[in-house]
Every structure is written in structure tokens, then in C-alpha cells.
Enzyme design. Structure first.
Site, PDB file in Angstrom:
ATOM      1  N   LEU A  99      23.065  42.886  51.107  1.00 54.46           N
ATOM      2  CA  LEU A  99      24.834  42.750  52.356  1.00 54.46           C
ATOM      3  C   LEU A  99      24.232  42.854  53.128  1.00 54.46           C
ATOM      4  O   LEU A  99      23.847  43.170  54.045  1.00 54.46           O
ATOM      5  CB  LEU A  99      25.117  44.301  51.360  1.00 54.46           C
ATOM      6  CG  LEU A  99      25.252  44.848  50.366  1.00 54.46           C
ATOM      7  CD1 LEU A  99      25.817  46.189  49.752  1.00 54.46           C
ATOM      8  CD2 LEU A  99      25.382  43.563  49.172  1.00 54.46           C
ATOM      9  N   HIS A 100      25.677  42.150  53.777  1.00 55.13           N
ATOM     10  CA  HIS A 100      26.275  41.826  55.060  1.00 55.13           C
ATOM     11  C   HIS A 100      27.283  41.912  55.279  1.00 55.13           C
ATOM     12  O   HIS A 100      27.997  42.584  54.396  1.00 55.13           O
ATOM     13  CB  HIS A 100      25.929  40.310  55.497  1.00 55.13           C
ATOM     14  CG  HIS A 100      26.340  38.944  54.539  1.00 55.13           C
ATOM     15  ND1 HIS A 100      27.633  38.984  54.517  1.00 55.13           N
ATOM     16  CD2 HIS A 100      25.555  38.194  53.699  1.00 55.13           C
ATOM     17  CE1 HIS A 100      27.709  38.193  53.421  1.00 55.13           C
ATOM     18  NE2 HIS A 100      26.438  37.761  52.688  1.00 55.13           N
ATOM     19  N   GLN A 101      28.415  42.083  56.700  1.00 52.98           N
ATOM     20  CA  GLN A 101      29.143  42.523  57.073  1.00 52.98           C
ATOM     21  C   GLN A 101      30.452  41.583  55.414  1.00 52.98           C
ATOM     22  O   GLN A 101      31.209  42.122  55.441  1.00 52.98           O
ATOM     23  CB  GLN A 101      29.873  41.853  57.985  1.00 52.98           C
ATOM     24  CG  GLN A 101      30.773  42.625  58.965  1.00 52.98           C
ATOM     25  CD  GLN A 101      30.361  44.231  58.361  1.00 52.98           C
ATOM     26  OE1 GLN A 101      29.921  44.602  58.225  1.00 52.98           O
ATOM     27  NE2 GLN A 101      32.062  44.450  58.077  1.00 52.98           N
ATOM     28  N   HIS A 146      30.195  41.217  52.292  1.00 57.83           N
ATOM     29  CA  HIS A 146      30.193  41.972  50.697  1.00 57.83           C
ATOM     30  C   HIS A 146      31.206  43.560  51.230  1.00 57.83           C
ATOM     31  O   HIS A 146      31.775  43.988  50.674  1.00 57.83           O
ATOM     32  CB  HIS A 146      28.487  42.368  50.842  1.00 57.83           C
ATOM     33  CG  HIS A 146      28.056  41.333  50.618  1.00 57.83           C
ATOM     34  ND1 HIS A 146      26.405  40.553  51.242  1.00 57.83           N
ATOM     35  CD2 HIS A 146      28.256  40.693  49.072  1.00 57.83           C
ATOM     36  CE1 HIS A 146      25.957  39.474  50.385  1.00 57.83           C
ATOM     37  NE2 HIS A 146      26.877  39.601  49.129  1.00 57.83           N
ATOM     38  N   ASP A 164      32.365  31.129  48.985  1.00 57.36           N
ATOM     39  CA  ASP A 164      31.342  30.659  47.195  1.00 57.36           C
ATOM     40  C   ASP A 164      32.362  30.018  46.526  1.00 57.36           C
ATOM     41  O   ASP A 164      33.334  30.642  45.643  1.00 57.36           O
ATOM     42  CB  ASP A 164      31.236  31.708  46.417  1.00 57.36           C
ATOM     43  CG  ASP A 164      29.128  31.780  47.482  1.00 57.36           C
ATOM     44  OD1 ASP A 164      28.333  31.075  47.539  1.00 57.36           O
ATOM     45  OD2 ASP A 164      29.517  32.962  47.772  1.00 57.36           O
ATOM     46  N   GLN A 187      32.580  28.893  43.183  1.00 52.23           N
ATOM     47  CA  GLN A 187      32.414  29.647  42.479  1.00 52.23           C
ATOM     48  C   GLN A 187      33.317  30.892  41.943  1.00 52.23           C
ATOM     49  O   GLN A 187      33.997  30.955  40.749  1.00 52.23           O
ATOM     50  CB  GLN A 187      31.059  30.592  43.494  1.00 52.23           C
ATOM     51  CG  GLN A 187      31.391  32.291  42.279  1.00 52.23           C
ATOM     52  CD  GLN A 187      29.975  32.933  42.731  1.00 52.23           C
ATOM     53  OE1 GLN A 187      29.053  33.193  42.689  1.00 52.23           O
ATOM     54  NE2 GLN A 187      30.428  34.475  43.722  1.00 52.23           N
ATOM     55  N   ILE A 228      33.709  35.580  56.087  1.00 53.29           N
ATOM     56  CA  ILE A 228      33.810  36.747  57.287  1.00 53.29           C
ATOM     57  C   ILE A 228      32.677  35.865  58.361  1.00 53.29           C
ATOM     58  O   ILE A 228      31.642  35.145  57.350  1.00 53.29           O
ATOM     59  CB  ILE A 228      32.849  37.867  56.527  1.00 53.29           C
ATOM     60  CG1 ILE A 228      33.637  38.815  56.096  1.00 53.29           C
ATOM     61  CG2 ILE A 228      32.583  38.721  58.414  1.00 53.29           C
ATOM     62  CD1 ILE A 228      35.358  38.507  56.760  1.00 53.29           C
ATOM     63  N   SER A 285      25.903  34.662  54.683  1.00 54.81           N
ATOM     64  CA  SER A 285      25.090  34.702  53.852  1.00 54.81           C
ATOM     65  C   SER A 285      23.466  35.632  53.820  1.00 54.81           C
ATOM     66  O   SER A 285      23.127  36.082  54.831  1.00 54.81           O
ATOM     67  CB  SER A 285      24.821  33.058  53.682  1.00 54.81           C
ATOM     68  OG  SER A 285      23.882  32.831  52.647  1.00 54.81           O
TER      69      SER A 285
END
EC number: 6.3.2.1
Length: 281
Positions: free
Chosen positions: A33-35, A37, A152, A155, A178, A187
Site C-alpha cells: 500500500l501507498h498513500q 490506498h 486506474d 478499471q 494521489i 503506484s
């Protein structure tokens, strides 16, 4: 935060919340996870009484030569970040839980048309894998709301179309991309970039921004696209696609269209980066 790899545990907890008349938001992820998420989880917490997250590296959406085995698994750090962001229930199934008969015997969901272009053309079967796992997760969690990143974009439209076509009673919310200070979209695959590649990577957003500015000034689609591709190549990218599409259908944009989206995918080093810009002219 409660964590379980078992479907029945997730359903039992959600039913308990439902029995009290409480609402549920859902954020599906593949972990690492990153910011971006974390922003989804925080936004989810503002929408509903409870937030469920999932971490599942979905083998169905990876192609033969893609990075399934190399995809980072960082469950301990992810769990800590999800708890801090407000998630209360985390579903961490194994492939055997989600696909007990194996991928070849699995019933699947396919959204025609919109799944076959752009990333769908470059990654055959990818969106079938996405739609199938998201549909399964929706059936397990049965949320009121589910949140996905606008990064995305294709998606997001695939999932919105699936929900509409299958009459699923779930509100799908897209959340703004973000970005790092450089403008690079956050990503999980940014971790594949070397320092030099990361310094060059913001050229992807810059090329898209320049395309939108040119279109608004009356330049042709062909002209702005060729200029942007040249900028990407000069920055060290190998473009996969760089296209202007109708923002609602992803059909090829026509000169009279007002709602547009520019979508790009390009390789730099070992990473395949995607980005987009939705705008009205």
C-alpha cells in the site's frame, strides 16, 4: 482491526454490523500500500459506519510474462497502515480460498467492449481477472459503497459497467489520483524505478497535461499525440499507448466530443506506468 483469510468470518462480521443498521464501505487492494490506498480508506471511513479492506494479489489478472511472483507482499506494514486509516476488517484470502477449483475451472465475469481496448488490448484477459475478483469480493463483503482510484480510469469504468449490468446494489466512487511532489502518480510499481528513472517519470504526466492544453487551444488530436509521444521517448519511455477517448465510453474521441480523457501507458526501465487526465473542453 480484525483480520481473516476466511470468507465466513467476513460475512459474519458484516452481518453483525448490518443487524444494527450500520453501513459498510469496501476498499479492495493487492497490498503493497501507498498513500493513494490510504486516501481511499480514509474517504471510505467518511462515507460509512465501517470500512472493510482486502489484500489479495489476484493471479487471474496477471499475464504470463507479468510480475505476479515479483509483486511485493508487505502484509505487516499494510495492516498497520490500514488500521491507522480507519479500516476495521481486513480480508486476506489465499488463491485457494478465492479459486478452489483453480483458474481454469473458475466461473468468470467479462465486461465486453470496454475491457478490450487500451490496457485490455495490451494485457489480454486482465480485465476479466479484475471483474471476476471484484465481483467475488462484492458478493462476500456486500458493501453499500466501494472506492477505487481514478488513476486506474479504465478499471473504474469496467467496474462501474459491471455493477450496472449485473444490478449490484453498490455505489462505486472514484477518488482523485494521489501524486508525489514531482507529479508522478503514486503506484505500487514505482518501487521498480531506479533513481534516474524516477526522476524522468514525471514526464508522463507532463506529456498528458500538454496534450490537454493543446486540445483546448484548438490543436488536432493527431498533432498533440505525436508531440507527446516524442516527449516521452526523449525522456526515456517506451510508449505502450497514448490515446484520447470519450470519457464515459472509452470510444475513440471525435472532434465534437466535449467529455474527454487522455489515457497513457508507457514503460520506463522495468516498470509499466499508467496515468490519465479527464477534462472537458
Amino acid at each position: 482491526m480484525i483480520t481473516s483469510a476466511h470468507i465466513d468470518d467476513i460475512r459474519t462480521q458484516v452481518r453483525a454490523w448490518r443487524a444494527k443498521g450500520e453501513t459498510v464501505a469496501f476498499v479492495p487492494t493487492m497490498g503493497n500500500l501507498h498513500q493513494g490506498h490510504i486516501t481511499l480508506v480514509k474517504e471510505a471511513a467518511s462515507k460509512c459506519d465501517h470500512v472493510v479492506a482486502s489484500i489479495f494479489v489476484n493471479p487471474m489478472q496477471f499475464g504470463q510474462n507479468e510480475d505476479l511472483d515479483a509483486y511485493p507482499r508487505t502484509l505487516a506494514a499494510d495492516s498497520e497502515a490500514l488500521t491507522a486509516a480507519g479500516a476495521e476488517l481486513l480480508f486476506t484470502p489465499t488463491p485457494a480460498v478465492m479459486y478452489p477449483k483453480g483458474l481454469e475451472q473458475q466461473t468468470y465475469v467479462e465486461v465486453p467492449g470496454i475491457s478490450d481496448v487500451l490496457c485490455g488490448a495490451s494485457r489480454p484477459g486482465h480485465f476479466r481477472g479484475v471483474a471476476t475478483i471484484v465481483c467475488k469480493l462484492f458478493n462476500i463483503v456486500q458493501p453499500d459503497v466501494a472506492l477505487f482510484g481514478n488513476k486506474d480510469y479504465q478499471q473504474l469504468l469496467v467496474i462501474k459497467t459491471m455493477v450496472e449490468d449485473l444490478s449490484l446494489p453498490i455505489e462505486i466512487i472514484g477518488v482523485d489520483t494521489i501524486r508525489e511532489d514531482s507529479g508522478l502518480a503514486m503506484s505500487s510499481r514505482n518501487g521498480y524505478l531506479t533513481a534516474a528513472e524516477k526522476a524522468a517519470a514525471p514526464a508522463l504526466k507532463q506529456a498528458i497535461d500538454a496534450m490537454a492544453a493543446g486540445i483546448k487551444q484548438g490543436e488536432s488530436f493527431e498533432q498533440v499525440t505525436e508531440q507527446a509521444k516524442a516527449k516521452l521517448v526523449a525522456a526515456g519511455f517506451t510508449p505502450d499507448y497514448l490515446e484520447i477517448r470519450h470519457a464515459h465510453t472509452l470510444e475513440q474521441a471525435q472532434n465534437q466530443d466535449q467529455a474527454l480523457v487522455i489515457l497513457a501507458a508507457a514503460y520506463i526501465g522495468k516498470a509499466r506506468l499508467i496515468d490519465n487526465l479527464r477534462f472537458d473542453r
